[in-house]
Design a protein around this motif. Structure first.
Motif, mmCIF file in Angstrom:
data_model
loop_
_atom_site.group_PDB
_atom_site.id
_atom_site.type_symbol
_atom_site.label_atom_id
_atom_site.label_comp_id
_atom_site.label_asym_id
_atom_site.label_seq_id
_atom_site.Cartn_x
_atom_site.Cartn_y
_atom_site.Cartn_z
ATOM 1 N N TRP A 10 -54.154 36.558 20.715
ATOM 2 C CA TRP A 10 -53.377 35.486 19.744
ATOM 3 C C TRP A 10 -53.845 34.156 20.254
ATOM 4 O O TRP A 10 -53.414 34.009 21.302
ATOM 5 C CB TRP A 10 -51.940 35.733 19.479
ATOM 6 C CG TRP A 10 -51.739 36.972 18.637
ATOM 7 C CD1 TRP A 10 -51.440 38.295 18.815
ATOM 8 C CD2 TRP A 10 -52.053 36.965 17.004
ATOM 9 N NE1 TRP A 10 -51.303 38.946 17.828
ATOM 10 C CE2 TRP A 10 -51.743 38.131 16.776
ATOM 11 C CE3 TRP A 10 -52.210 36.026 16.217
ATOM 12 C CZ2 TRP A 10 -51.477 38.626 15.428
ATOM 13 C CZ3 TRP A 10 -52.249 36.192 14.828
ATOM 14 C CH2 TRP A 10 -51.776 37.465 14.486
ATOM 15 N N GLY A 16 -50.072 27.642 12.536
ATOM 16 C CA GLY A 16 -50.245 29.277 12.501
ATOM 17 C C GLY A 16 -50.830 29.651 13.935
ATOM 18 O O GLY A 16 -50.930 29.141 14.851
ATOM 19 N N LYS A 28 -55.333 36.080 10.635
ATOM 20 C CA LYS A 28 -54.438 34.692 10.948
ATOM 21 C C LYS A 28 -52.999 34.894 10.291
ATOM 22 O O LYS A 28 -52.714 35.529 9.374
ATOM 23 C CB LYS A 28 -55.338 33.631 10.729
ATOM 24 C CG LYS A 28 -55.244 33.478 8.979
ATOM 25 C CD LYS A 28 -56.060 32.182 8.565
ATOM 26 C CE LYS A 28 -56.241 32.132 7.216
ATOM 27 N NZ LYS A 28 -56.853 30.826 6.696
ATOM 28 N N VAL A 29 -52.230 34.191 10.912
ATOM 29 C CA VAL A 29 -50.986 33.848 10.434
ATOM 30 C C VAL A 29 -50.840 32.212 10.068
ATOM 31 O O VAL A 29 -50.921 31.613 11.122
ATOM 32 C CB VAL A 29 -49.732 34.463 11.387
ATOM 33 C CG1 VAL A 29 -48.433 33.990 10.714
ATOM 34 C CG2 VAL A 29 -49.949 35.931 11.506
ATOM 35 N N TYR A 40 -44.015 32.628 6.371
ATOM 36 C CA TYR A 40 -45.214 32.825 6.772
ATOM 37 C C TYR A 40 -46.185 33.641 5.987
ATOM 38 O O TYR A 40 -45.558 34.427 5.290
ATOM 39 C CB TYR A 40 -45.313 33.357 8.394
ATOM 40 C CG TYR A 40 -44.430 32.823 9.371
ATOM 41 C CD1 TYR A 40 -45.183 31.932 10.086
ATOM 42 C CD2 TYR A 40 -43.101 32.835 9.663
ATOM 43 C CE1 TYR A 40 -44.477 31.261 11.208
ATOM 44 C CE2 TYR A 40 -42.343 32.398 10.814
ATOM 45 C CZ TYR A 40 -43.269 31.372 11.337
ATOM 46 O OH TYR A 40 -42.344 30.675 12.282
ATOM 47 N N TRP A 42 -49.999 35.891 6.039
ATOM 48 C CA TRP A 42 -50.873 36.392 6.996
ATOM 49 C C TRP A 42 -52.161 36.995 5.935
ATOM 50 O O TRP A 42 -51.973 37.554 5.030
ATOM 51 C CB TRP A 42 -50.244 37.702 7.741
ATOM 52 C CG TRP A 42 -49.782 38.978 7.218
ATOM 53 C CD1 TRP A 42 -48.532 38.858 6.745
ATOM 54 C CD2 TRP A 42 -50.373 40.136 6.810
ATOM 55 N NE1 TRP A 42 -48.183 40.352 6.221
ATOM 56 C CE2 TRP A 42 -49.342 40.606 6.081
ATOM 57 C CE3 TRP A 42 -51.724 40.458 7.222
ATOM 58 C CZ2 TRP A 42 -49.807 42.036 5.606
ATOM 59 C CZ3 TRP A 42 -52.119 41.679 6.331
ATOM 60 C CH2 TRP A 42 -51.062 42.430 5.758
ATOM 61 N N LEU A 54 -42.053 35.508 12.425
ATOM 62 C CA LEU A 54 -43.455 35.447 12.786
ATOM 63 C C LEU A 54 -43.903 36.714 13.453
ATOM 64 O O LEU A 54 -44.890 37.049 13.485
ATOM 65 C CB LEU A 54 -43.630 34.149 13.778
ATOM 66 C CG LEU A 54 -44.886 33.874 14.649
ATOM 67 C CD1 LEU A 54 -46.063 33.561 13.724
ATOM 68 C CD2 LEU A 54 -44.850 32.823 15.628
ATOM 69 N N ALA A 57 -45.214 39.099 11.367
ATOM 70 C CA ALA A 57 -46.265 38.865 10.432
ATOM 71 C C ALA A 57 -47.562 39.129 11.559
ATOM 72 O O ALA A 57 -48.357 39.603 11.163
ATOM 73 C CB ALA A 57 -46.395 37.457 10.227
ATOM 74 N N LYS A 58 -47.410 38.909 12.695
ATOM 75 C CA LYS A 58 -48.327 39.152 13.723
ATOM 76 C C LYS A 58 -48.531 40.617 13.791
ATOM 77 O O LYS A 58 -49.704 41.168 13.846
ATOM 78 C CB LYS A 58 -47.964 38.640 15.235
ATOM 79 C CG LYS A 58 -48.218 37.262 15.243
ATOM 80 C CD LYS A 58 -47.745 36.683 16.788
ATOM 81 C CE LYS A 58 -48.062 35.414 17.116
ATOM 82 N NZ LYS A 58 -47.809 34.969 18.540
ATOM 83 N N VAL A 61 -50.613 41.977 10.867
ATOM 84 C CA VAL A 61 -52.119 41.484 11.153
ATOM 85 C C VAL A 61 -52.645 42.666 12.111
ATOM 86 O O VAL A 61 -53.801 43.283 11.732
ATOM 87 C CB VAL A 61 -52.245 40.114 11.718
ATOM 88 C CG1 VAL A 61 -53.766 39.874 12.221
ATOM 89 C CG2 VAL A 61 -51.829 39.076 10.707
#
Length: 76
Positions: A10, A16, A28-29, A40, A42, A54, A57-58, A61
């Motif tokens: 990351w 973002g 991407k976020v 957010y 993604w 966050l 969302a990561k 992804v």
């Protein structure tokens, strides 16, 4: 000398974070504006979504990238 296997990482940005494997962008976020319903958004592997956390969302992804990596070529 043996080649090292690349690992995705990351990279934080202004609005973002981007998920990279070497020089290839995997996902991407993005932080949305104050008026948005979610905090957010993604995008990865042709999928997308949103949320207020966050880290979630990561993880979304990373999961989308992992599922796309395991998808059979027949369905691509």
């Amino acid at each position: 000398m043996a080649k090292r296997k690349l690992r995705p990482f990351w990279e934080p940005g202004y609005n973002g974070h981007v998920y990279w494997l070497g020089k290839k962008k995997l996902g991407k976020v993005t932080r949305l504006g104050k008026d948005a319903k979610q905090k957010y958004a993604w995008e990865a592997a042709g999928r997308g979504g949103g949320g207020d956390d966050l880290e979630k969302a990561k993880r979304a992804v990373e999961a989308a990238v992992a599922m796309a990596d395991r998808q059979l070529d027949l369905f691509r």
